[in-house]
Design a protein around this motif. Structure first.
Motif, PDB file in Angstrom:
ATOM      1  N   THR A  61       0.838  -1.190   0.000  1.00 51.04           N
ATOM      2  CA  THR A  61       0.000   0.000   0.000  1.00 51.04           C
ATOM      3  C   THR A  61       0.870   1.236   0.000  1.00 51.04           C
ATOM      4  O   THR A  61       1.869   1.302   0.690  1.00 51.04           O
ATOM      5  CB  THR A  61      -0.908   0.026   1.257  1.00 51.04           C
ATOM      6  N   PHE A  62       0.462   2.236  -0.794  1.00 54.43           N
ATOM      7  CA  PHE A  62       1.157   3.513  -0.842  1.00 54.43           C
ATOM      8  C   PHE A  62       0.181   4.613  -0.498  1.00 54.43           C
ATOM      9  O   PHE A  62      -0.950   4.611  -0.943  1.00 54.43           O
ATOM     10  CB  PHE A  62       1.697   3.801  -2.252  1.00 54.43           C
ATOM     11  N   VAL A  63       0.626   5.559   0.299  1.00 57.81           N
ATOM     12  CA  VAL A  63      -0.144   6.756   0.587  1.00 57.81           C
ATOM     13  C   VAL A  63       0.685   7.935   0.104  1.00 57.81           C
ATOM     14  O   VAL A  63       1.865   8.030   0.422  1.00 57.81           O
ATOM     15  CB  VAL A  63      -0.448   6.897   2.101  1.00 57.81           C
ATOM     16  N   VAL A  64       0.079   8.788  -0.703  1.00 60.84           N
ATOM     17  CA  VAL A  64       0.799   9.950  -1.215  1.00 60.84           C
ATOM     18  C   VAL A  64       1.057  10.902  -0.062  1.00 60.84           C
ATOM     19  O   VAL A  64       0.154  11.254   0.674  1.00 60.84           O
ATOM     20  CB  VAL A  64      -0.023  10.656  -2.311  1.00 60.84           C
ATOM     21  N   ALA A  65       2.298  11.326   0.103  1.00 58.94           N
ATOM     22  CA  ALA A  65       2.662  12.245   1.181  1.00 58.94           C
ATOM     23  C   ALA A  65       2.778  13.663   0.638  1.00 58.94           C
ATOM     24  O   ALA A  65       3.257  13.878  -0.461  1.00 58.94           O
ATOM     25  CB  ALA A  65       3.984  11.819   1.807  1.00 58.94           C
ATOM     26  N   VAL A  66       2.321  14.641   1.427  1.00 53.72           N
ATOM     27  CA  VAL A  66       2.371  16.040   1.020  1.00 53.72           C
ATOM     28  C   VAL A  66       3.787  16.448   0.661  1.00 53.72           C
ATOM     29  O   VAL A  66       4.021  17.076  -0.362  1.00 53.72           O
ATOM     30  CB  VAL A  66       1.830  16.955   2.137  1.00 53.72           C
ATOM     31  N   LEU A  89       3.086   5.423  -8.697  1.00 53.83           N
ATOM     32  CA  LEU A  89       2.765   4.737  -9.947  1.00 53.83           C
ATOM     33  C   LEU A  89       4.048   4.284 -10.645  1.00 53.83           C
ATOM     34  O   LEU A  89       5.118   4.828 -10.388  1.00 53.83           O
ATOM     35  CB  LEU A  89       1.976   5.667 -10.875  1.00 53.83           C
ATOM     36  N   PRO A  90       3.934   3.318 -11.546  1.00 54.75           N
ATOM     37  CA  PRO A  90       5.111   2.886 -12.298  1.00 54.75           C
ATOM     38  C   PRO A  90       5.738   4.051 -13.063  1.00 54.75           C
ATOM     39  O   PRO A  90       5.050   4.996 -13.458  1.00 54.75           O
ATOM     40  CB  PRO A  90       4.550   1.832 -13.264  1.00 54.75           C
ATOM     41  N   ALA A 145       4.472  -3.045  -7.266  1.00 52.25           N
ATOM     42  CA  ALA A 145       4.591  -1.717  -6.657  1.00 52.25           C
ATOM     43  C   ALA A 145       5.868  -1.036  -7.124  1.00 52.25           C
ATOM     44  O   ALA A 145       6.906  -1.690  -7.252  1.00 52.25           O
ATOM     45  CB  ALA A 145       4.587  -1.832  -5.139  1.00 52.25           C
ATOM     46  N   PRO A 146       5.808   0.276  -7.407  1.00 50.95           N
ATOM     47  CA  PRO A 146       7.026   0.975  -7.823  1.00 50.95           C
ATOM     48  C   PRO A 146       8.068   0.955  -6.717  1.00 50.95           C
ATOM     49  O   PRO A 146       7.747   0.954  -5.534  1.00 50.95           O
ATOM     50  CB  PRO A 146       6.556   2.399  -8.104  1.00 50.95           C
ATOM     51  N   ARG A 147       9.303   0.936  -7.126  1.00 51.95           N
ATOM     52  CA  ARG A 147      10.419   0.922  -6.181  1.00 51.95           C
ATOM     53  C   ARG A 147      11.224   2.197  -6.352  1.00 51.95           C
ATOM     54  O   ARG A 147      11.385   2.668  -7.468  1.00 51.95           O
ATOM     55  CB  ARG A 147      11.327  -0.264  -6.448  1.00 51.95           C
TER      56      ARG A 147
END
Length: 153
Positions: A4-9, A36-37, A143-145
């Motif tokens: 899971t990824f959460v976009v950080a400000v 995203l990739p 998931a992108p790395r």
């Protein structure tokens, strides 16, 4: 295993993804979305994708760009502004199991729906959702790395 990824400000602001204007393409600040990739560009059109409430992003993808199977905790509404988006449902990205959305078409994925997409031609989307924006990839290896030295500096 799911990732899971959460976009950080801080990640978005540091990459210049904050919009200046009211959604005019020339006034948007495009950046590489960390969730995203590699290959897409993203700009915030309205709202705060890291906080609660409705937000809208624009996503620009090159021909052949793929977003692997994933899901979100809330709905995700997309409108195709340019190009064609091939969309499918399920846990495996299968181009044969997609439906095309052309410029002007839109679709909504409800919370929890496993879905994927492929850009046919350069494709630009408007993506609206209830924040904070979270994306969970069905397969952790999709998931992108973060780039690693020496090739990702």
């Amino acid at each position: 295993m799911k990732t899971t990824f959460v976009v950080a400000v801080a990640m978005l602001a540091a990459r210049g993804a904050v919009a200046q204007g009211a959604g005019e393409p020339a006034s948007l600040h495009w950046s590489v979305p960390p969730v995203l990739p590699h290959g897409a560009l993203m700009a915030i059109v309205g709202g705060d994708p890291t906080g609660p409430g409705v937000s809208t992003l624009e996503l620009s993808m090159p021909n052949g760009y793929r977003i692997p199977p994933h899901f979100h905790p809330g709905y995700e509404h997309v409108e195709v502004k340019e190009g064609t988006l091939l969309v499918g449902m399920g846990d495996r990205l299968d181009p044969k199991r997609t439906q095309p959305l052309a410029a002007g078409d839109s679709a909504t994925a409800p919370a929890g729906m496993h879905h994927f997409s492929i850009a046919k031609g350069r494709t630009v989307l408007s993506v609206t959702f209830m924040g904070p924006y979270t994306i969970t990839y069905v397969r952790a290896e999709d998931a992108p790395r973060p780039p690693s030295f020496p090739f990702g500096y």
